[in-house]
Design a protein around this motif. Structure first.
Motif, PDB file in Angstrom:
ATOM      1  N   HIS A 155       0.831  -1.214   0.000  1.00  0.00           N
ATOM      2  CA  HIS A 155       0.000   0.000   0.000  1.00  0.00           C
ATOM      3  C   HIS A 155       0.860   1.256   0.000  1.00  0.00           C
ATOM      4  O   HIS A 155       0.597   2.202  -0.770  1.00  0.00           O
ATOM      5  CB  HIS A 155      -0.920  -0.026   1.214  1.00  0.00           C
ATOM      6  N   GLN A 156       1.893   1.284   0.845  1.00  0.00           N
ATOM      7  CA  GLN A 156       2.699   2.490   0.978  1.00  0.00           C
ATOM      8  C   GLN A 156       3.544   2.751  -0.268  1.00  0.00           C
ATOM      9  O   GLN A 156       3.777   3.910  -0.629  1.00  0.00           O
ATOM     10  CB  GLN A 156       3.572   2.400   2.228  1.00  0.00           C
ATOM     11  N   ILE A 157       4.001   1.707  -0.930  1.00  0.00           N
ATOM     12  CA  ILE A 157       4.752   1.906  -2.163  1.00  0.00           C
ATOM     13  C   ILE A 157       3.831   2.435  -3.262  1.00  0.00           C
ATOM     14  O   ILE A 157       4.211   3.324  -4.039  1.00  0.00           O
ATOM     15  CB  ILE A 157       5.458   0.609  -2.599  1.00  0.00           C
ATOM     16  N   THR A 158       2.610   1.923  -3.317  1.00  0.00           N
ATOM     17  CA  THR A 158       1.642   2.444  -4.292  1.00  0.00           C
ATOM     18  C   THR A 158       1.394   3.928  -4.055  1.00  0.00           C
ATOM     19  O   THR A 158       1.360   4.738  -5.000  1.00  0.00           O
ATOM     20  CB  THR A 158       0.318   1.668  -4.202  1.00  0.00           C
ATOM     21  N   GLN A 159       1.239   4.306  -2.789  1.00  0.00           N
ATOM     22  CA  GLN A 159       1.074   5.723  -2.466  1.00  0.00           C
ATOM     23  C   GLN A 159       2.315   6.521  -2.850  1.00  0.00           C
ATOM     24  O   GLN A 159       2.210   7.646  -3.357  1.00  0.00           O
ATOM     25  CB  GLN A 159       0.794   5.890  -0.965  1.00  0.00           C
ATOM     26  N   GLY A 160       3.483   5.928  -2.616  1.00  0.00           N
ATOM     27  CA  GLY A 160       4.725   6.593  -2.970  1.00  0.00           C
ATOM     28  C   GLY A 160       4.852   6.806  -4.465  1.00  0.00           C
ATOM     29  O   GLY A 160       5.329   7.856  -4.918  1.00  0.00           O
ATOM     30  N   GLN A 161       4.430   5.828  -5.231  1.00  0.00           N
ATOM     31  CA  GLN A 161       4.470   5.969  -6.687  1.00  0.00           C
ATOM     32  C   GLN A 161       3.559   7.107  -7.139  1.00  0.00           C
ATOM     33  O   GLN A 161       3.919   7.890  -8.020  1.00  0.00           O
ATOM     34  CB  GLN A 161       4.066   4.641  -7.344  1.00  0.00           C
ATOM     35  N   GLU A 162       2.390   7.189  -6.527  1.00  0.00           N
ATOM     36  CA  GLU A 162       1.461   8.273  -6.869  1.00  0.00           C
ATOM     37  C   GLU A 162       2.032   9.636  -6.500  1.00  0.00           C
ATOM     38  O   GLU A 162       1.703  10.649  -7.129  1.00  0.00           O
ATOM     39  CB  GLU A 162       0.120   8.046  -6.160  1.00  0.00           C
ATOM     40  N   ALA A 163       2.911   9.657  -5.472  1.00  0.00           N
ATOM     41  CA  ALA A 163       3.522  10.908  -5.032  1.00  0.00           C
ATOM     42  C   ALA A 163       4.788  11.245  -5.817  1.00  0.00           C
ATOM     43  O   ALA A 163       5.406  12.287  -5.569  1.00  0.00           O
ATOM     44  CB  ALA A 163       3.846  10.844  -3.548  1.00  0.00           C
ATOM     45  N   GLY A 164       5.188  10.368  -6.727  1.00  0.00           N
ATOM     46  CA  GLY A 164       6.322  10.678  -7.584  1.00  0.00           C
ATOM     47  C   GLY A 164       7.657  10.117  -7.149  1.00  0.00           C
ATOM     48  O   GLY A 164       8.692  10.449  -7.734  1.00  0.00           O
ATOM     49  N   PHE A 339       5.129  22.385   7.580  1.00  0.00           N
ATOM     50  CA  PHE A 339       6.078  23.329   6.992  1.00  0.00           C
ATOM     51  C   PHE A 339       5.889  23.468   5.484  1.00  0.00           C
ATOM     52  O   PHE A 339       6.522  24.322   4.862  1.00  0.00           O
ATOM     53  CB  PHE A 339       7.511  22.893   7.303  1.00  0.00           C
ATOM     54  N   ASP A 340       5.043  22.631   4.893  1.00  0.00           N
ATOM     55  CA  ASP A 340       4.721  22.737   3.459  1.00  0.00           C
ATOM     56  C   ASP A 340       6.004  22.834   2.625  1.00  0.00           C
ATOM     57  O   ASP A 340       6.156  23.715   1.777  1.00  0.00           O
ATOM     58  CB  ASP A 340       3.823  23.948   3.202  1.00  0.00           C
ATOM     59  N   THR A 341       6.901  21.894   2.857  1.00  0.00           N
ATOM     60  CA  THR A 341       8.222  21.933   2.230  1.00  0.00           C
ATOM     61  C   THR A 341       8.141  21.891   0.710  1.00  0.00           C
ATOM     62  O   THR A 341       8.983  22.483   0.014  1.00  0.00           O
ATOM     63  CB  THR A 341       9.065  20.747   2.752  1.00  0.00           C
ATOM     64  N   TRP A 342       7.128  21.212   0.171  1.00  0.00           N
ATOM     65  CA  TRP A 342       6.969  21.115  -1.283  1.00  0.00           C
ATOM     66  C   TRP A 342       6.060  22.216  -1.841  1.00  0.00           C
ATOM     67  O   TRP A 342       5.689  22.175  -2.991  1.00  0.00           O
ATOM     68  CB  TRP A 342       6.429  19.738  -1.656  1.00  0.00           C
ATOM     69  N   GLN A 343       5.693  23.166  -0.987  1.00  0.00           N
ATOM     70  CA  GLN A 343       4.892  24.322  -1.397  1.00  0.00           C
ATOM     71  C   GLN A 343       3.622  23.904  -2.151  1.00  0.00           C
ATOM     72  O   GLN A 343       3.286  24.453  -3.205  1.00  0.00           O
ATOM     73  CB  GLN A 343       5.737  25.260  -2.274  1.00  0.00           C
ATOM     74  N   GLY A 344       2.924  22.930  -1.574  1.00  0.00           N
ATOM     75  CA  GLY A 344       1.652  22.489  -2.113  1.00  0.00           C
ATOM     76  C   GLY A 344       1.732  21.477  -3.227  1.00  0.00           C
ATOM     77  O   GLY A 344       0.712  20.903  -3.626  1.00  0.00           O
ATOM     78  N   ALA A 345       2.910  21.212  -3.749  1.00  0.00           N
ATOM     79  CA  ALA A 345       3.043  20.248  -4.847  1.00  0.00           C
ATOM     80  C   ALA A 345       2.831  18.829  -4.331  1.00  0.00           C
ATOM     81  O   ALA A 345       3.262  18.474  -3.232  1.00  0.00           O
ATOM     82  CB  ALA A 345       4.426  20.368  -5.491  1.00  0.00           C
ATOM     83  N   THR A 346       2.152  18.002  -5.114  1.00  0.00           N
ATOM     84  CA  THR A 346       1.917  16.615  -4.727  1.00  0.00           C
ATOM     85  C   THR A 346       3.064  15.707  -5.146  1.00  0.00           C
ATOM     86  O   THR A 346       3.216  14.607  -4.618  1.00  0.00           O
ATOM     87  CB  THR A 346       0.611  16.100  -5.357  1.00  0.00           C
ATOM     88  N   HIS A 347       3.885  16.148  -6.090  1.00  0.00           N
ATOM     89  CA  HIS A 347       5.022  15.349  -6.544  1.00  0.00           C
ATOM     90  C   HIS A 347       6.166  15.512  -5.546  1.00  0.00           C
ATOM     91  O   HIS A 347       6.671  16.608  -5.338  1.00  0.00           O
ATOM     92  CB  HIS A 347       5.467  15.800  -7.935  1.00  0.00           C
ATOM     93  N   ARG A 348       6.570  14.397  -4.920  1.00  0.00           N
ATOM     94  CA  ARG A 348       7.573  14.460  -3.870  1.00  0.00           C
ATOM     95  C   ARG A 348       8.908  13.834  -4.286  1.00  0.00           C
ATOM     96  O   ARG A 348       9.812  13.742  -3.460  1.00  0.00           O
ATOM     97  CB  ARG A 348       7.043  13.746  -2.614  1.00  0.00           C
ATOM     98  N   GLY A 349       9.035  13.411  -5.512  1.00  0.00           N
ATOM     99  CA  GLY A 349      10.279  12.774  -5.943  1.00  0.00           C
ATOM    100  C   GLY A 349      11.444  13.722  -6.038  1.00  0.00           C
ATOM    101  O   GLY A 349      12.605  13.305  -6.029  1.00  0.00           O
ATOM    102  N   THR A 350      11.160  15.008  -6.133  1.00  0.00           N
ATOM    103  CA  THR A 350      12.187  16.042  -6.190  1.00  0.00           C
ATOM    104  C   THR A 350      11.758  17.200  -5.302  1.00  0.00           C
ATOM    105  O   THR A 350      10.589  17.576  -5.284  1.00  0.00           O
ATOM    106  CB  THR A 350      12.387  16.557  -7.631  1.00  0.00           C
ATOM    107  N   LEU A 351      12.705  17.749  -4.565  1.00  0.00           N
ATOM    108  CA  LEU A 351      12.431  18.907  -3.716  1.00  0.00           C
ATOM    109  C   LEU A 351      13.194  20.111  -4.249  1.00  0.00           C
ATOM    110  O   LEU A 351      14.417  20.059  -4.424  1.00  0.00           O
ATOM    111  CB  LEU A 351      12.845  18.628  -2.272  1.00  0.00           C
ATOM    112  N   THR A 352      12.484  21.193  -4.518  1.00  0.00           N
ATOM    113  CA  THR A 352      13.105  22.439  -4.943  1.00  0.00           C
ATOM    114  C   THR A 352      13.344  23.314  -3.725  1.00  0.00           C
ATOM    115  O   THR A 352      12.412  23.610  -2.967  1.00  0.00           O
ATOM    116  CB  THR A 352      12.209  23.183  -5.950  1.00  0.00           C
ATOM    117  N   LEU A 353      14.583  23.721  -3.534  1.00  0.00           N
ATOM    118  CA  LEU A 353      14.923  24.536  -2.379  1.00  0.00           C
ATOM    119  C   LEU A 353      14.500  25.984  -2.589  1.00  0.00           C
ATOM    120  O   LEU A 353      14.558  26.505  -3.699  1.00  0.00           O
ATOM    121  CB  LEU A 353      16.432  24.504  -2.124  1.00  0.00           C
ATOM    122  N   SER A 354      14.113  26.620  -1.507  1.00  0.00           N
ATOM    123  CA  SER A 354      13.808  28.045  -1.549  1.00  0.00           C
ATOM    124  C   SER A 354      15.101  28.840  -1.706  1.00  0.00           C
ATOM    125  O   SER A 354      16.155  28.459  -1.189  1.00  0.00           O
ATOM    126  CB  SER A 354      13.113  28.460  -0.250  1.00  0.00           C
TER     127      SER A 354
END
Length: 380
Positions: A155-164, A339-354
Motif C-alpha cells: 500500500h505504501q509503495i503504491t502511495q509513494g508511486q502516486e507521489a512521484g 512546513f509545506d516543504t513542497w509548497q503544495g506540490a503533490t510530486h515528492r520525488g524532487t524537492l526544490t529549495l527556496s
C-alpha cells in the motif's frame, strides 16, 4: 563581525498518531520534535532542530538540557561563526556529558544549535544555507520514500508511486523468513527504473545478517541499511561486506569526525548517511559530506523528524551534490508536514529549495502550537 546571542527560544512538541511507527528495536507511539530559535543582538535569527525520536521522553529532556545545561554557555557569548559555537559547546560540555554519560543528548542539542546558528549566519549574508556552504549548490534534490513498514509496503509503495517517488526503503529486522519473503514479493510491484532498499535498524548480529544476505542474494536491493549494530566490530562489518552483493549503508549512528573518517577509510559502506540532527549540525556534517564525496562514496543524509531538520538536510545535500538522495519519511507527521516543504506540490520525488535567506523559515506554523509540551524563552 562576532555574533552575540541575546535570545534563545526552544520548544518540545509531541503529536499523537493513530498508526504507530515500528522499527526492529522499538515502536514510536507519537511524533516528537524539538525546535530552537537563536537571535543575536541585531535581531538576526536562525532555526534548528534537535533529534528527539528516542527515548520516548527524549523531546522534553533535550529541550530542558538545552535550557538548563547550555543556556549559560550561549547567552551573551560572542562567536565568530557557527563552527566556533559548535567547537566551544563541544569542549565546554565535555565534563557535563561525561559526568552523566549522556553523550548522545548533548551532541544532539549541540547539532540543533549549530543548525540554527548556520541558518542565522547565512541569513545575515543574504544567502540560502546551501549557497552559503557552496556557491555552486544544486537548486533541487532527488528524494526517496522511507519509513515504510514491511507489512504495509504494498500500500505504501503504491502511495509513494502516486507521489512521484521512484526509490523506497522498507523496514526489516522483525522475522528473517517473513521479511525476505515479503521483500521478494515487493519487486513485482515496482515499475521500470524503481529501486527498493531495506533498513534493519541494527537488528542482527553477524550470523543473522549473513543469513539475510544469503537469502536476498538474488534480489536487486539498492542497499541494506544498518544490518549490524553501529558499534559492531570492524571485523564483522568487513566480513559481511565481503560476502554481500548488496551495498551496505550506515552512518546515522556514527558520531565525530574521526568516526566518519574511519567509516570512509574502511570501504565497507556503499552508502554513508550522517544525520544532521543527531550529530554535527552543519559544522560537523558538511565536512563529512565533502569527505564522503571526495572518497567516491555515496552520500545520502539520514533524517526522520520534523520539518526544520528535513529542510536542513535538503540544503546539506544540495551543497554536497552527487548521486545522493534525500530521505523522506512517508508516515504522517504534522510536525513535518505543516512546513509545506513542497509548497503544495503533490510530486515528492524532487524537492526544490527556496532561494530565501538561510533555510527559508521565518516562523513556525501556527497549526503545531497545540502540540507544545514544554517551552522556554531565554534572553538578556
Amino acid at each position: 563581525m562576532p555574533i552575540t546571542l541575546s535570545r534563545i527560544t526552544v520548544a518540545a512538541y509531541r503529536v499523537p498518531i493513530s498508526s504507530p511507527v515500528a522499527t526492529s528495536f522499538g515502536v514510536m507511539h507519537n511524533r516528537p520534535a524539538v525546535f530552537v530559535r537563536l537571535e543575536d543582538g541585531d535581531g538576526a535569527f536562525g532555526w534548528g532542530e534537535v533529534f528527539a525520536n528516542w527515548p520516548a521522553a527524549g523531546a522534553e529532556h533535550r529541550a530542558r538540557l538545552l535550557v538548563e545545561d547550555m543556556g549559560d554557555l550561549l547567552l551573551g557569548q560572542p562567536f565568530d561563526d557557527a563552527s566556533e559555537l559548535f567547537t566551544q559547546l563541544t569542549e565546554k560540555t565535555h565534563i557535563r556529558a561525561l559526568q552523566c554519560g549522556e553523550w548522545g543528548p548533548f551532541r544532539q542539542v549541540i547539532a540543533g544549535l549549530d543548525t540554527a546558528m548556520t541558518d542565522l549566519v547565512a541569513r545575515r549574508a543574504g544567502l540560502s544555507v546551501a549557497q552559503y556552504l557552496n556557491p555552486q549548490a544544486e537548486h533541487t534534490v532527488p528524494c526517496y520514500a522511507s519509513g515504510i513498514a514491511i507489512g504495509q509496503a504494498d500500500h505504501q509503495i503504491t502511495q509513494g508511486q502516486e507521489a512521484g517517488f521512484s526509490t523506497y526503503k522498507v523496514k526489516v529486522g522483525f522475522d528473517l523468513t517473513q521479511d525476505t519473503a515479503l521483500l521478494t514479493g515487493l519487486f513485482s510491484t515496482l515499475g521500470a527504473g524503481e529501486t527498493l532498499c531495506a533498513d534493519a535498524n541494527q537488528a542482527w548480529a553477524l550470523p543473522e545478517a549473513e543469513r539475510f544476505v544469503a537469502a536476498c542474494t538474488d534480489l536487486p536491493l539498492g542497499w541494506l541499511e544498518e544490518p549490524l549494530p553501529a558499534d559492531a566490530s570492524l571485523t564483522h562489518w568487513r566480513a559481511l561486506a565481503d560476502q554481500s552483493p548488496i551495498p551496505l549503508a550506515g552512518g546515522e549512528n556514527i558520531t565525530g569526525t574521526g568516526g566518519f573518517a574511519d567509516a570512509i577509510a574502511t570501504g565497507v559502506f556503499g552508502v554513508l548517511q550522517p544525520d544532521i540532527a543527531k550529530w554535527g549540525g552543519f559544522s560537523g556534517c558538511w565536512p563529512v559530506a565533502q569527505a564522503i564525496r571526495a572518497a567516491g562514496q555515496r552520500y545520502c543524509p539520514h533524517y526522520l523528524g520534523g520539518g526544520i531538520g528535513l529542510i536542513a538536510s535538503a540544503h546539506l545535500l544540495a551543497a554536497a551534490g552527487g548521486d545522493g538522495l534525500l530521505e523522506v519519511d512517508v508516515n504522517p507527521n504534522p510536525l513535518r508536514d505543516a512546513f509545506d516543504t513542497w509548497q503544495g506540490a503533490t510530486h515528492r520525488g524532487t524537492l526544490t529549495l527556496s532561494d530565501a535567506p538561510g533555510l527559508g523559515i521565518t516562523h513556525l506554523p501556527d497549526e503545531i502550537a497545540e502540540f507544545v509540551t514544554y517551552s522556554r524563552d531565554l534572553h538578556i
